[in-house]
Design a protein around this motif. Structure first.
Motif, PDB file in Angstrom:
ATOM      1  N   ALA A  54       0.638  -1.205   0.023  1.00  0.00           N
ATOM      2  CA  ALA A  54      -0.082  -0.028  -0.089  1.00  0.00           C
ATOM      3  C   ALA A  54       0.890   1.015  -0.097  1.00  0.00           C
ATOM      4  N   LEU A  55       1.938   0.980   0.661  1.00  0.00           N
ATOM      5  CA  LEU A  55       2.852   2.495   1.018  1.00  0.00           C
ATOM      6  C   LEU A  55       3.394   2.581  -0.493  1.00  0.00           C
ATOM      7  N   GLY A  56       4.012   1.529  -1.272  1.00  0.00           N
ATOM      8  CA  GLY A  56       4.703   1.510  -2.202  1.00  0.00           C
ATOM      9  C   GLY A  56       3.827   2.297  -3.543  1.00  0.00           C
ATOM     10  N   GLY A  57       2.418   1.853  -3.451  1.00  0.00           N
ATOM     11  CA  GLY A  57       1.678   2.215  -4.315  1.00  0.00           C
ATOM     12  C   GLY A  57       1.256   3.968  -4.167  1.00  0.00           C
ATOM     13  N   LEU A  58       1.194   4.326  -2.769  1.00  0.00           N
ATOM     14  CA  LEU A  58       0.986   5.778  -2.649  1.00  0.00           C
ATOM     15  C   LEU A  58       2.255   6.539  -3.014  1.00  0.00           C
ATOM     16  N   LEU A  59       3.422   5.934  -2.953  1.00  0.00           N
ATOM     17  CA  LEU A  59       4.693   6.849  -3.110  1.00  0.00           C
ATOM     18  C   LEU A  59       4.868   7.062  -4.628  1.00  0.00           C
ATOM     19  N   LEU A  60       4.257   5.914  -5.441  1.00  0.00           N
ATOM     20  CA  LEU A  60       4.148   6.152  -7.057  1.00  0.00           C
ATOM     21  C   LEU A  60       3.125   7.103  -7.353  1.00  0.00           C
ATOM     22  N   LEU A  61       1.761   7.059  -6.754  1.00  0.00           N
ATOM     23  CA  LEU A  61       0.652   7.625  -7.214  1.00  0.00           C
ATOM     24  C   LEU A  61       0.479   8.922  -6.652  1.00  0.00           C
ATOM     25  N   LEU A  62       1.239   9.448  -5.606  1.00  0.00           N
ATOM     26  CA  LEU A  62       0.724  10.701  -5.102  1.00  0.00           C
ATOM     27  C   LEU A  62       1.626  11.976  -5.873  1.00  0.00           C
ATOM     28  N   PRO A  63       2.813  11.655  -6.126  1.00  0.00           N
ATOM     29  CA  PRO A  63       3.571  12.645  -6.767  1.00  0.00           C
ATOM     30  C   PRO A  63       2.944  12.888  -8.263  1.00  0.00           C
ATOM     31  N   TYR A  64       2.347  11.644  -8.928  1.00  0.00           N
ATOM     32  CA  TYR A  64       1.874  11.680  -9.949  1.00  0.00           C
ATOM     33  C   TYR A  64       0.975  12.496 -10.167  1.00  0.00           C
ATOM     34  N   VAL A  65      -0.108  12.401  -9.124  1.00  0.00           N
ATOM     35  CA  VAL A  65      -1.438  12.825  -9.211  1.00  0.00           C
ATOM     36  C   VAL A  65      -1.415  14.429  -8.685  1.00  0.00           C
ATOM     37  N   LEU A  66      -0.376  14.576  -7.983  1.00  0.00           N
ATOM     38  CA  LEU A  66      -0.082  16.100  -7.815  1.00  0.00           C
ATOM     39  C   LEU A  66       0.470  16.953  -8.736  1.00  0.00           C
ATOM     40  N   ILE A  67       1.339  16.133  -9.844  1.00  0.00           N
ATOM     41  CA  ILE A  67       1.995  17.228 -10.815  1.00  0.00           C
ATOM     42  C   ILE A  67       0.809  17.221 -11.912  1.00  0.00           C
ATOM     43  N   GLU A  68       0.171  16.056 -12.170  1.00  0.00           N
ATOM     44  CA  GLU A  68      -0.753  16.033 -13.375  1.00  0.00           C
ATOM     45  C   GLU A  68      -2.277  16.444 -12.951  1.00  0.00           C
ATOM     46  N   GLY A  69      -2.653  16.186 -11.834  1.00  0.00           N
ATOM     47  CA  GLY A  69      -4.098  16.740 -11.531  1.00  0.00           C
ATOM     48  C   GLY A  69      -4.233  17.982 -10.511  1.00  0.00           C
ATOM     49  N   GLY A  70      -2.936  18.075  -9.710  1.00  0.00           N
ATOM     50  CA  GLY A  70      -3.005  19.408  -9.104  1.00  0.00           C
ATOM     51  C   GLY A  70      -1.988  20.430  -9.403  1.00  0.00           C
ATOM     52  N   GLY A  71      -1.320  20.281 -10.604  1.00  0.00           N
ATOM     53  CA  GLY A  71      -0.717  21.452 -10.948  1.00  0.00           C
ATOM     54  C   GLY A  71       0.756  21.712 -10.269  1.00  0.00           C
ATOM     55  N   TYR A  72       1.059  20.675  -9.325  1.00  0.00           N
ATOM     56  CA  TYR A  72       2.383  20.961  -8.893  1.00  0.00           C
ATOM     57  C   TYR A  72       3.523  20.958  -9.717  1.00  0.00           C
ATOM     58  N   SER A  73       4.650  21.547  -9.441  1.00  0.00           N
ATOM     59  CA  SER A  73       5.725  21.333 -10.346  1.00  0.00           C
ATOM     60  C   SER A  73       6.608  19.845  -9.605  1.00  0.00           C
ATOM     61  N   ALA A  74       7.597  19.441 -10.283  1.00  0.00           N
ATOM     62  CA  ALA A  74       8.280  18.143  -9.763  1.00  0.00           C
ATOM     63  C   ALA A  74       8.858  18.366  -8.331  1.00  0.00           C
ATOM     64  N   LEU A  75       9.421  19.771  -8.010  1.00  0.00           N
ATOM     65  CA  LEU A  75       9.874  19.906  -6.970  1.00  0.00           C
ATOM     66  C   LEU A  75       8.947  19.913  -5.785  1.00  0.00           C
ATOM     67  N   GLN A  76       7.734  20.791  -6.088  1.00  0.00           N
ATOM     68  CA  GLN A  76       6.741  20.866  -5.137  1.00  0.00           C
ATOM     69  C   GLN A  76       6.176  19.488  -4.860  1.00  0.00           C
ATOM     70  N   ALA A  77       6.063  18.854  -5.796  1.00  0.00           N
ATOM     71  CA  ALA A  77       5.279  17.413  -5.670  1.00  0.00           C
ATOM     72  C   ALA A  77       6.418  16.714  -4.727  1.00  0.00           C
ATOM     73  N   GLY A  78       7.922  16.865  -4.868  1.00  0.00           N
ATOM     74  CA  GLY A  78       9.059  15.814  -4.255  1.00  0.00           C
ATOM     75  C   GLY A  78       8.919  16.534  -2.661  1.00  0.00           C
ATOM     76  N   LEU A  79       8.794  17.705  -2.301  1.00  0.00           N
ATOM     77  CA  LEU A  79       8.850  18.335  -1.146  1.00  0.00           C
ATOM     78  C   LEU A  79       7.371  17.781  -0.310  1.00  0.00           C
ATOM     79  N   ALA A  80       6.332  17.716  -1.104  1.00  0.00           N
ATOM     80  CA  ALA A  80       5.179  17.191  -0.629  1.00  0.00           C
ATOM     81  C   ALA A  80       5.251  15.942   0.273  1.00  0.00           C
ATOM     82  N   LEU A  81       6.218  15.081  -0.124  1.00  0.00           N
ATOM     83  CA  LEU A  81       6.408  13.825   0.562  1.00  0.00           C
ATOM     84  C   LEU A  81       7.381  13.951   1.427  1.00  0.00           C
ATOM     85  N   LEU A  82       7.959  15.251   1.865  1.00  0.00           N
ATOM     86  CA  LEU A  82       9.085  15.240   2.857  1.00  0.00           C
ATOM     87  C   LEU A  82       8.678  14.919   4.181  1.00  0.00           C
ATOM     88  N   PRO A  83       7.787  15.476   4.676  1.00  0.00           N
ATOM     89  CA  PRO A  83       7.358  15.024   6.197  1.00  0.00           C
ATOM     90  C   PRO A  83       7.201  13.527   6.405  1.00  0.00           C
TER      91      PRO A  83
END
Length: 458
Positions: free
Chosen positions: A275-304
């Motif tokens: 489940a965690l592996g699927g999330l770490l794949l999907l969340l950055p992709y969804v934030l970039i493609e669906g949320g308009g995040y840059s690649a850097l912003q998507a990476g920082l979103a996972l940092l916590p």
């Protein structure tokens, strides 16, 4: 016997393992850029991750056994060298097929260097020094995993996706030099390697992954996906028959599964880390493609997540010794499940702090309750003769869970617009269910299991 150059031995092992840990997380934020540049379909994008995870999952135990047999320093340097060459091939790949081939070689290199970096530390240190060295190695690995997504995002935005592979070259060459110059060779003259088991496991995972990837990306169960899944199940049966026949010479000795706790921990690890592996794949992709995040912003979103896990895990080790692993391994997955459920708040244009951050924080808190107790519980669930094999097998199962989850994630990646967000919501609810199941499995199977001092895998 203590290493002649203990600090430099530790440095070489940290540099080596950092290659695999960074590469395991950095590629996720680069998927949209890779897809656009190489004109990849959703199924092909999945294989950018799976081509790396497949050999890593299947050959991790063989990599460690080969080091025991032929020499850990030799295999450590060889694994790093293979990883560096493959990284260069990834960086200059002119089409997707070449990239996927290079990613597979990267996975083979990681399957060799990872277990041998830890086994080298285990052999080079004794007593309390060994514990401190392993702890430092684990902390550095967590930092490497934390640095991966934001570093990858910055490189993708500033230079391009190829830079995430070029960055491996200086790191790998430094690791080779330090290991060659300062690490002492060690080997145990282990039993003959289980090549039949390794080949059957690799073919089984490959067929299953291919079938699941076709099914999820096409959103249809057709003849090709059915063939892949059928072949995968048949090859799993062959693998089990081989391992049963080889007995104690197997890469997966059946004797370990005589422990109810070990069997439960295997199911828990597969479900939760899948489940965690699927999330770490999907969340950055969804934030970039669906949320308009840059690649850097998507990476920082996972940092916590890795930062929170790294900080809180320091508390869980001593606590597990006092209360045993059953309670934290039952409660932790339920907190993770709450985090997955909170991610249904993710939507187009929604602010990060009120939609993404709460779920990430809960998942970090829950996983911090799992990481240290899981290692302790795996070692406590089998006898000492199987402790190294059990630890390595559990690590391979965690990566296999991520591999299978990535194969299924194509149903989300193939969606677009509002459909992408809806598919992501469905995926996190499935992940929530798997996390809940993990907690229930821990409660049902770990009763009476007490913690014993963790011994590093050999």
């Amino acid at each position: 016997m203590q290493a002649r150059h203990p600090k430099l031995t530790l440095t070489a092992c940290i540099l080596a393992s950092s290659l695999a840990f960074i590469d395991g997380s950095v590629t996720n934020v680069a998927l949209p850029a890779i897809g656009q540049d190489l004109h990849a379909t959703p199924a092909e994008l999945q294989w950018t991750i799976n081509a790396y995870l497949l050999p890593l999952s299947a050959l991790l135990l063989m990599g460690g056994a080969a080091g025991d047999h032929y020499g850990r320093r030799k295999l450590l340097i060889g694994g790093i060298g293979l990883f560096v060459v493959a990284s260069l091939a990834c960086a200059v790949a002119s089409d997707l097929n070449l990239l996927l081939a290079a990613r597979a070689v990267q996975g083979i290199g990681a399957a060799i260097l990872l277990p041998n970096s830890l086994a080298t530390l285990s052999n080079a240190f004794t007593g309390e020094e060994r514990g401190r060295a392993i702890g430092t190695w684990a902390a550095a690995s967590a930092i490497a995993g934390a640095v991966g997504p934001p570093l990858g995002g910055w490189l993708v935005d500033a230079i391009g996706w190829r830079a995430i592979f070029f960055v491996n070259l200086p790191l790998g060459l430094a690791a080779i030099f330090v290991a060659w110059r300062y690490v002492r060779e060690s080997a145990d003259g282990a039993l003959p390697l289980d090549w039949p088991g390794a080949i059957a496991a690799t073919l089984a995972l490959g067929a299953l992954t291919w079938g699941l990837t076709l099914w999820s990306s096409h959103r249809a169960f057709d003849a090709a996906s059915a063939t892949g899944l059928g072949a995968g199940l048949a090859l799993i049966a062959l693998f089990l028959a081989i391992e049963h026949h080889r007995g104690d010479r197997a890469m997966m000795p059946f004797a370990m599964f005589g422990s109810r706790a070990f069997a439960g921990l295997t199911l828990l690890t597969f479900a939760l880390y899948g489940a965690l592996g699927g999330l770490l794949l999907l969340l950055p992709y969804v934030l970039i493609e669906g949320g308009g995040y840059s690649a850097l912003q998507a990476g920082l979103a996972l940092l916590p997540m890795p930062l929170g896990m790294g900080l809180a895990s320091r508390v869980m080790g001593p606590l597990t010794v006092r209360v045993g692993p059953r309670l934290p391994l039952s409660i932790g997955p339920l907190i993770v499940a709450a985090g997955f459920a909170a991610l249904v708040l993710v939507a187009e244009g929604a602010p990060y702090w009120s939609t993404v951050f709460p779920g990430i924080l809960l998942i970090a808190l829950g996983m911090s309750c799992v990481a240290a107790p899981l290692t302790t519980a795996v070692l406590a669930s089998v006898d000492d003769t199987h402790s190294g094999t059990a630890s390595g097998f559990n690590s391979a199962i965690a990566r296999t869970g991520g591999l299978i989850a990535t194969a299924i994630a194509g149903a989300v990646i193939a969606a677009a617009g509002a459909g992408l967000i809806a598919a992501f919501h469905a995926a996190v609810l499935v992940g929530c269910g798997f996390a809940v199941a993990s907690g229930l499995i821990a409660w049902a199977t770990l009763g009476g299991l007490s913690a014993k001092p963790a011994q590093p895998p050999r």
